[in-house]
Design a protein around this motif. Sequence first.
Motif, PDB file in Angstrom:
ATOM      1  N   ALA A 150      33.748  58.284 -63.167  1.00  0.00           N
ATOM      2  CA  ALA A 150      34.244  56.927 -63.429  1.00  0.00           C
ATOM      3  C   ALA A 150      33.086  55.932 -63.456  1.00  0.00           C
ATOM      4  O   ALA A 150      33.005  55.080 -64.345  1.00  0.00           O
ATOM      5  CB  ALA A 150      35.267  56.529 -62.370  1.00  0.00           C
ATOM      6  N   SER A 151      32.171  56.037 -62.512  1.00  0.00           N
ATOM      7  CA  SER A 151      31.021  55.123 -62.465  1.00  0.00           C
ATOM      8  C   SER A 151      30.082  55.338 -63.647  1.00  0.00           C
ATOM      9  O   SER A 151      29.567  54.380 -64.225  1.00  0.00           O
ATOM     10  CB  SER A 151      30.252  55.307 -61.157  1.00  0.00           C
ATOM     11  OG  SER A 151      31.027  54.852 -60.073  1.00  0.00           O
ATOM     12  N   THR A 152      29.850  56.593 -64.015  1.00  0.00           N
ATOM     13  CA  THR A 152      28.959  56.889 -65.134  1.00  0.00           C
ATOM     14  C   THR A 152      29.561  56.425 -66.451  1.00  0.00           C
ATOM     15  O   THR A 152      28.851  55.937 -67.328  1.00  0.00           O
ATOM     16  CB  THR A 152      28.654  58.398 -65.192  1.00  0.00           C
ATOM     17  OG1 THR A 152      28.089  58.791 -63.939  1.00  0.00           O
ATOM     18  CG2 THR A 152      27.661  58.731 -66.286  1.00  0.00           C
ATOM     19  N   THR A 153      30.867  56.545 -66.585  1.00  0.00           N
ATOM     20  CA  THR A 153      31.535  56.109 -67.816  1.00  0.00           C
ATOM     21  C   THR A 153      31.452  54.599 -67.983  1.00  0.00           C
ATOM     22  O   THR A 153      31.220  54.097 -69.082  1.00  0.00           O
ATOM     23  CB  THR A 153      33.011  56.563 -67.806  1.00  0.00           C
ATOM     24  OG1 THR A 153      33.044  57.980 -67.697  1.00  0.00           O
ATOM     25  CG2 THR A 153      33.726  56.131 -69.061  1.00  0.00           C
ATOM     26  N   THR A 154      31.629  53.858 -66.906  1.00  0.00           N
ATOM     27  CA  THR A 154      31.651  52.398 -67.006  1.00  0.00           C
ATOM     28  C   THR A 154      30.284  51.753 -66.834  1.00  0.00           C
ATOM     29  O   THR A 154      30.083  50.607 -67.219  1.00  0.00           O
ATOM     30  CB  THR A 154      32.617  51.797 -65.958  1.00  0.00           C
ATOM     31  OG1 THR A 154      32.208  52.222 -64.661  1.00  0.00           O
ATOM     32  CG2 THR A 154      34.044  52.232 -66.233  1.00  0.00           C
ATOM     33  N   ASN A 155      29.329  52.461 -66.245  1.00  0.00           N
ATOM     34  CA  ASN A 155      28.002  51.897 -65.989  1.00  0.00           C
ATOM     35  C   ASN A 155      26.926  52.983 -66.138  1.00  0.00           C
ATOM     36  O   ASN A 155      26.186  53.260 -65.203  1.00  0.00           O
ATOM     37  CB  ASN A 155      27.972  51.277 -64.585  1.00  0.00           C
ATOM     38  CG  ASN A 155      26.748  50.441 -64.339  1.00  0.00           C
ATOM     39  OD1 ASN A 155      26.045  50.031 -65.256  1.00  0.00           O
ATOM     40  ND2 ASN A 155      26.467  50.187 -63.082  1.00  0.00           N
ATOM     41  N   PRO A 156      26.813  53.612 -67.313  1.00  0.00           N
ATOM     42  CA  PRO A 156      25.921  54.766 -67.452  1.00  0.00           C
ATOM     43  C   PRO A 156      24.438  54.443 -67.290  1.00  0.00           C
ATOM     44  O   PRO A 156      23.680  55.257 -66.775  1.00  0.00           O
ATOM     45  CB  PRO A 156      26.213  55.283 -68.859  1.00  0.00           C
ATOM     46  CG  PRO A 156      26.766  54.116 -69.587  1.00  0.00           C
ATOM     47  CD  PRO A 156      27.492  53.304 -68.566  1.00  0.00           C
ATOM     48  N   PHE A 157      24.003  53.285 -67.703  1.00  0.00           N
ATOM     49  CA  PHE A 157      22.576  52.960 -67.678  1.00  0.00           C
ATOM     50  C   PHE A 157      22.248  51.809 -66.732  1.00  0.00           C
ATOM     51  O   PHE A 157      21.184  51.210 -66.814  1.00  0.00           O
ATOM     52  CB  PHE A 157      22.090  52.649 -69.096  1.00  0.00           C
ATOM     53  CG  PHE A 157      22.414  53.745 -70.070  1.00  0.00           C
ATOM     54  CD1 PHE A 157      21.922  55.021 -69.891  1.00  0.00           C
ATOM     55  CD2 PHE A 157      23.233  53.505 -71.152  1.00  0.00           C
ATOM     56  CE1 PHE A 157      22.238  56.054 -70.770  1.00  0.00           C
ATOM     57  CE2 PHE A 157      23.551  54.515 -72.048  1.00  0.00           C
ATOM     58  CZ  PHE A 157      23.048  55.796 -71.842  1.00  0.00           C
ATOM     59  N   GLY A 158      23.176  51.475 -65.830  1.00  0.00           N
ATOM     60  CA  GLY A 158      22.924  50.416 -64.865  1.00  0.00           C
ATOM     61  C   GLY A 158      23.097  49.018 -65.426  1.00  0.00           C
ATOM     62  O   GLY A 158      22.748  48.043 -64.762  1.00  0.00           O
ATOM     63  N   ASN A 159      23.620  48.912 -66.639  1.00  0.00           N
ATOM     64  CA  ASN A 159      23.804  47.591 -67.236  1.00  0.00           C
ATOM     65  C   ASN A 159      25.214  47.411 -67.789  1.00  0.00           C
ATOM     66  O   ASN A 159      25.455  46.587 -68.638  1.00  0.00           O
ATOM     67  CB  ASN A 159      22.778  47.358 -68.350  1.00  0.00           C
ATOM     68  CG  ASN A 159      22.879  48.390 -69.449  1.00  0.00           C
ATOM     69  OD1 ASN A 159      23.673  49.328 -69.375  1.00  0.00           O
ATOM     70  ND2 ASN A 159      22.063  48.240 -70.472  1.00  0.00           N
ATOM     71  N   GLY A 160      26.137  48.222 -67.288  1.00  0.00           N
ATOM     72  CA  GLY A 160      27.518  48.173 -67.764  1.00  0.00           C
ATOM     73  C   GLY A 160      28.399  47.398 -66.813  1.00  0.00           C
ATOM     74  O   GLY A 160      27.986  46.404 -66.227  1.00  0.00           O
ATOM     75  N   PHE A 161      29.608  47.898 -66.586  1.00  0.00           N
ATOM     76  CA  PHE A 161      30.586  47.207 -65.756  1.00  0.00           C
ATOM     77  C   PHE A 161      30.303  47.443 -64.275  1.00  0.00           C
ATOM     78  O   PHE A 161      30.193  48.572 -63.824  1.00  0.00           O
ATOM     79  CB  PHE A 161      31.993  47.695 -66.090  1.00  0.00           C
ATOM     80  CG  PHE A 161      33.050  47.078 -65.224  1.00  0.00           C
ATOM     81  CD1 PHE A 161      33.472  45.781 -65.440  1.00  0.00           C
ATOM     82  CD2 PHE A 161      33.589  47.789 -64.169  1.00  0.00           C
ATOM     83  CE1 PHE A 161      34.432  45.201 -64.624  1.00  0.00           C
ATOM     84  CE2 PHE A 161      34.552  47.223 -63.358  1.00  0.00           C
ATOM     85  CZ  PHE A 161      34.974  45.923 -63.587  1.00  0.00           C
ATOM     86  N   PHE A 162      30.181  46.369 -63.529  1.00  0.00           N
ATOM     87  CA  PHE A 162      30.054  46.429 -62.080  1.00  0.00           C
ATOM     88  C   PHE A 162      30.385  45.060 -61.518  1.00  0.00           C
ATOM     89  O   PHE A 162      30.431  44.071 -62.237  1.00  0.00           O
ATOM     90  CB  PHE A 162      28.672  46.891 -61.634  1.00  0.00           C
ATOM     91  CG  PHE A 162      27.543  46.035 -62.142  1.00  0.00           C
ATOM     92  CD1 PHE A 162      27.128  44.911 -61.451  1.00  0.00           C
ATOM     93  CD2 PHE A 162      26.912  46.336 -63.339  1.00  0.00           C
ATOM     94  CE1 PHE A 162      26.103  44.118 -61.929  1.00  0.00           C
ATOM     95  CE2 PHE A 162      25.883  45.558 -63.816  1.00  0.00           C
ATOM     96  CZ  PHE A 162      25.477  44.439 -63.107  1.00  0.00           C
ATOM     97  N   GLN A 163      30.623  45.002 -60.206  1.00  0.00           N
ATOM     98  CA  GLN A 163      30.866  43.751 -59.513  1.00  0.00           C
ATOM     99  C   GLN A 163      29.638  43.425 -58.673  1.00  0.00           C
ATOM    100  O   GLN A 163      28.947  44.318 -58.211  1.00  0.00           O
ATOM    101  CB  GLN A 163      32.054  43.884 -58.555  1.00  0.00           C
ATOM    102  CG  GLN A 163      33.382  44.059 -59.209  1.00  0.00           C
ATOM    103  CD  GLN A 163      34.456  44.279 -58.157  1.00  0.00           C
ATOM    104  OE1 GLN A 163      34.951  45.378 -58.047  1.00  0.00           O
ATOM    105  NE2 GLN A 163      34.793  43.270 -57.390  1.00  0.00           N
ATOM    106  N   GLY A 164      29.426  42.148 -58.407  1.00  0.00           N
ATOM    107  CA  GLY A 164      28.362  41.735 -57.508  1.00  0.00           C
ATOM    108  C   GLY A 164      27.014  41.656 -58.183  1.00  0.00           C
ATOM    109  O   GLY A 164      26.898  41.725 -59.409  1.00  0.00           O
TER     110      GLY A 164
END
Length: 133
Positions: free
Chosen positions: A75-89
């Motif tokens: 789930a984390s890799t799909t939404t934020n694979p390169f560290g510049n995708g979907f995240f909070q904070g």
Amino acid sequence: MSKCGTHGSLPGASVQGKSNKFAYIWVGNSETQCPGQCAWPLHQPIYGPQSPPLVAPNNDVGLDCMVINLASLLASTTTNPFGNGFFQGPKDAPLEVASACPGVYGKRAYPSYAGDLLVDPATGASCNANGAN
């Protein structure tokens, strides 16, 4: 040994002059590597309230918890694979999709209680999905 698993990205081969990246996931054996942290709710936690662990659906705590950790990392890799995708904070300490509600597997979950889960009457194993057979 300090993480249940991780994901990240690395530069890949250049194709037609364009540089590429690839994403990766690493998951450890939850039963032997930090079981009190990486194998909960199927292993006794090392801190917090000490409710009894759940029965592993496949009767293999290490493998079943590796699947839990792998699903979270997918789930984390799909939404934020390169560290510049979907995240909070903040970007330097992102809270990714799988980190937003850790340990919540069913209704009424709270720390040390995974929630109201399905229970197999034959084995006593808990799960939050119902598959074929």
